[in-house]
Motif scaffolding. Structure first.
Motif, PDB file in Angstrom:
ATOM      1  N   ASN A 161       0.824  -1.216   0.000  1.00 10.80           N
ATOM      2  CA  ASN A 161       0.000   0.000   0.000  1.00 10.80           C
ATOM      3  C   ASN A 161       0.853   1.260   0.000  1.00 10.80           C
ATOM      4  N   ILE A 162       1.924   1.241   0.770  1.00 13.21           N
ATOM      5  CA  ILE A 162       2.814   2.405   0.823  1.00 13.21           C
ATOM      6  C   ILE A 162       3.518   2.590  -0.514  1.00 13.21           C
ATOM      7  N   LEU A 163       3.986   1.501  -1.110  1.00 11.83           N
ATOM      8  CA  LEU A 163       4.647   1.585  -2.411  1.00 11.83           C
ATOM      9  C   LEU A 163       3.724   2.178  -3.465  1.00 11.83           C
ATOM     10  N   SER A 164       2.483   1.748  -3.475  1.00 17.76           N
ATOM     11  CA  SER A 164       1.532   2.259  -4.464  1.00 17.76           C
ATOM     12  C   SER A 164       1.371   3.769  -4.343  1.00 17.76           C
ATOM     13  N   LYS A 165       1.281   4.259  -3.127  1.00 14.81           N
ATOM     14  CA  LYS A 165       1.129   5.703  -2.907  1.00 14.81           C
ATOM     15  C   LYS A 165       2.384   6.460  -3.321  1.00 14.81           C
ATOM     16  N   LEU A 166       3.552   5.893  -2.992  1.00 13.79           N
ATOM     17  CA  LEU A 166       4.804   6.599  -3.269  1.00 13.79           C
ATOM     18  C   LEU A 166       5.124   6.653  -4.756  1.00 13.79           C
ATOM     19  N   ILE A 167       4.893   5.575  -5.491  1.00  8.54           N
ATOM     20  CA  ILE A 167       5.223   5.627  -6.913  1.00  8.54           C
ATOM     21  C   ILE A 167       4.290   6.588  -7.653  1.00  8.54           C
ATOM     22  N   THR A 168       3.076   6.739  -7.134  1.00  8.84           N
ATOM     23  CA  THR A 168       2.163   7.727  -7.723  1.00  8.84           C
ATOM     24  C   THR A 168       2.619   9.138  -7.375  1.00  8.84           C
ATOM     25  N   LYS A 169       2.935   9.361  -6.120  1.00  5.86           N
ATOM     26  CA  LYS A 169       3.340  10.696  -5.670  1.00  5.86           C
ATOM     27  C   LYS A 169       4.604  11.169  -6.381  1.00  5.86           C
ATOM     28  N   TYR A 170       5.548  10.262  -6.582  1.00  4.03           N
ATOM     29  CA  TYR A 170       6.846  10.659  -7.145  1.00  4.03           C
ATOM     30  C   TYR A 170       6.994  10.287  -8.620  1.00  4.03           C
ATOM     31  N   LYS A 171       5.879   9.922  -9.251  1.00  5.59           N
ATOM     32  CA  LYS A 171       5.847   9.699 -10.698  1.00  5.59           C
ATOM     33  C   LYS A 171       6.889   8.668 -11.142  1.00  5.59           C
ATOM     34  N   ILE A 172       6.962   7.582 -10.387  1.00  2.69           N
ATOM     35  CA  ILE A 172       7.853   6.478 -10.722  1.00  2.69           C
ATOM     36  C   ILE A 172       7.012   5.371 -11.348  1.00  2.69           C
ATOM     37  N   GLN A 173       7.403   4.943 -12.528  1.00  9.80           N
ATOM     38  CA  GLN A 173       6.678   3.886 -13.232  1.00  9.80           C
ATOM     39  C   GLN A 173       7.645   2.730 -13.479  1.00  9.80           C
ATOM     40  N   PRO A 174       7.789   1.836 -12.509  1.00 12.02           N
ATOM     41  CA  PRO A 174       8.781   0.767 -12.646  1.00 12.02           C
ATOM     42  C   PRO A 174       8.499  -0.128 -13.847  1.00 12.02           C
ATOM     43  N   THR A 175       9.535  -0.388 -14.621  1.00 16.54           N
ATOM     44  CA  THR A 175       9.433  -1.363 -15.703  1.00 16.54           C
ATOM     45  C   THR A 175       9.821  -2.746 -15.197  1.00 16.54           C
ATOM     46  N   THR A 176      10.411  -2.790 -14.025  1.00 15.01           N
ATOM     47  CA  THR A 176      10.746  -4.030 -13.342  1.00 15.01           C
ATOM     48  C   THR A 176      10.591  -3.786 -11.851  1.00 15.01           C
ATOM     49  N   TYR A 177      10.280  -4.818 -11.111  1.00 16.57           N
ATOM     50  CA  TYR A 177      10.121  -4.667  -9.670  1.00 16.57           C
ATOM     51  C   TYR A 177      11.315  -5.240  -8.915  1.00 16.57           C
ATOM     52  N   LEU A 178      12.418  -5.437  -9.627  1.00 15.86           N
ATOM     53  CA  LEU A 178      13.659  -5.862  -8.992  1.00 15.86           C
ATOM     54  C   LEU A 178      14.254  -4.726  -8.179  1.00 15.86           C
ATOM     55  N   PHE A 179      14.852  -5.062  -7.055  1.00 20.55           N
ATOM     56  CA  PHE A 179      15.598  -4.080  -6.260  1.00 20.55           C
ATOM     57  C   PHE A 179      16.694  -4.815  -5.504  1.00 20.55           C
ATOM     58  N   VAL A 180      17.655  -4.056  -4.975  1.00 16.65           N
ATOM     59  CA  VAL A 180      18.753  -4.660  -4.224  1.00 16.65           C
ATOM     60  C   VAL A 180      18.411  -4.620  -2.741  1.00 16.65           C
ATOM     61  N   ALA A 181      18.067  -5.763  -2.179  1.00 19.86           N
ATOM     62  CA  ALA A 181      17.772  -5.845  -0.746  1.00 19.86           C
ATOM     63  C   ALA A 181      19.049  -5.569   0.038  1.00 19.86           C
ATOM     64  N   GLY A 182      18.903  -4.800   1.111  1.00 21.22           N
ATOM     65  CA  GLY A 182      20.076  -4.419   1.893  1.00 21.22           C
ATOM     66  C   GLY A 182      20.624  -3.069   1.516  1.00 21.22           C
ATOM     67  N   THR A 183      20.223  -2.561   0.352  1.00 19.93           N
ATOM     68  CA  THR A 183      20.570  -1.213  -0.115  1.00 19.93           C
ATOM     69  C   THR A 183      22.071  -0.951  -0.089  1.00 19.93           C
ATOM     70  N   MET A 184      22.842  -1.923  -0.557  1.00 19.93           N
ATOM     71  CA  MET A 184      24.265  -1.713  -0.812  1.00 19.93           C
ATOM     72  C   MET A 184      24.515  -2.063  -2.268  1.00 19.93           C
ATOM     73  N   PHE A 185      24.861  -1.053  -3.052  1.00 12.96           N
ATOM     74  CA  PHE A 185      25.074  -1.288  -4.472  1.00 12.96           C
ATOM     75  C   PHE A 185      25.777  -0.090  -5.109  1.00 12.96           C
ATOM     76  N   TRP A 186      26.343  -0.338  -6.299  1.00 14.60           N
ATOM     77  CA  TRP A 186      26.827   0.734  -7.168  1.00 14.60           C
ATOM     78  C   TRP A 186      25.648   1.195  -8.021  1.00 14.60           C
ATOM     79  N   THR A 187      25.599   2.473  -8.314  1.00 17.41           N
ATOM     80  CA  THR A 187      24.589   2.988  -9.228  1.00 17.41           C
ATOM     81  C   THR A 187      25.158   4.159 -10.021  1.00 17.41           C
ATOM     82  N   LYS A 188      24.668   4.310 -11.221  1.00 18.47           N
ATOM     83  CA  LYS A 188      24.982   5.541 -11.943  1.00 18.47           C
ATOM     84  C   LYS A 188      24.397   6.706 -11.148  1.00 18.47           C
TER      85      LYS A 188
END
Length: 243
Positions: A161-188
């Protein structure tokens, strides 16, 4: 070897006994002219001693202190705000933290597995992977790249429910629902910086929960943003690659 200011390391420190190990873990990046950003929890005993030690190892580092709000996610948001304020351009961010997690997928090897991304043997491999394939937006440990449950047009996990509200509020339209659990990663860095130029990370941080928040029984905004930090990048047509 990376060029100056190509890599920014954003590291959250919570435990007072972790900083010496943190310094050892990050030492290889001195050869890459990385810029170091540290957040130390205001509640951490000996935080001034920790800061002095970090300055000794990394003289050009930036250090801030924040309350324990949103765990490492809140710290990362504060560090992103600092990068924006300094107006320094980076090619890559590396998100790291020292916190332990008993509820992690493999709690006994959790930190060791996630830190594969900063091992000496993998740094050059990751840089090459980014440069050889422009579609790579995030690189993390393969075992911790997981998919948020999504069925019949809606999120079905506890944070749904929280994710649904946040992606609408911040105009995020995921093309994949993959994410890095633990939030340790390299990113551009560019997708992250572009997003947070439009949405103040400190205002987002205000909505995160205080203390050692868990999502065992109820969804949390903090854990929702653990997903969104990956989706901000993949929302730009980029992919997540595992090592």
């Amino acid at each position: 070897m990376a060029d100056k200011a190509e890599i920014a390391i954003l590291y959250h420190i919570f435990y007072e006994d972790s900083y010496e190990k943190v310094c050892m873990e990050l030492a290889p990046f001195l050869l890459y002219n990385a810029q170091f950003f540290f957040n130390i929890c205001e509640e951490t005993p000996g935080k001034k001693i920790i800061a002095c030690s970090l300055k000794k190892y990394f003289p050009e580092c930036f250090i801030i202190y924040t309350s324990n709000k949103g765990k490492d996610i809140g710290a990362k948001l504060a560090l992103i705000k600092l990068c924006l304020a300094l107006n320094i351009s980076f090619t890559y961010f590396i998100f790291l933290h020292d916190k332990k997690s008993l509820q992690a997928l493999k709690s006994n090897t959790w930190k060791k597995d996630l830190l594969k991304i900063i091992s000496k043997t993998n740094i050059d491999k990751i840089l090459i992977a980014f440069k050889e394939n422009n579609s790579n937006g995030i690189i993390g440990t393969t075992e911790y790249i997981i998919s948020e449950p999504f069925e019949n047009g809606k999120f079905t996990g506890i944070n749904g429910n929280i994710l649904s509200k946040l992606i609408t509020k911040y105009k995020i339209q995921p093309t994949t629902y993959l994410f890095v659990a633990g939030t340790m990663f390299w990113t551009k860095a560019k997708p992250i910086m572009d997003f947070f130029k439009n949405y103040n990370p400190l205002e987002i941080r205000m909505d995160l929960e205080d203390g050692n928040v868990l999502d065992n029984f109820n969804g949390t905004t903090t854990h929702a943003w653990e997903r969104l930090l990956s989706w901000i990048v993949t929302n730009q047509g980029l992919t997540i690659k595992g090592i």
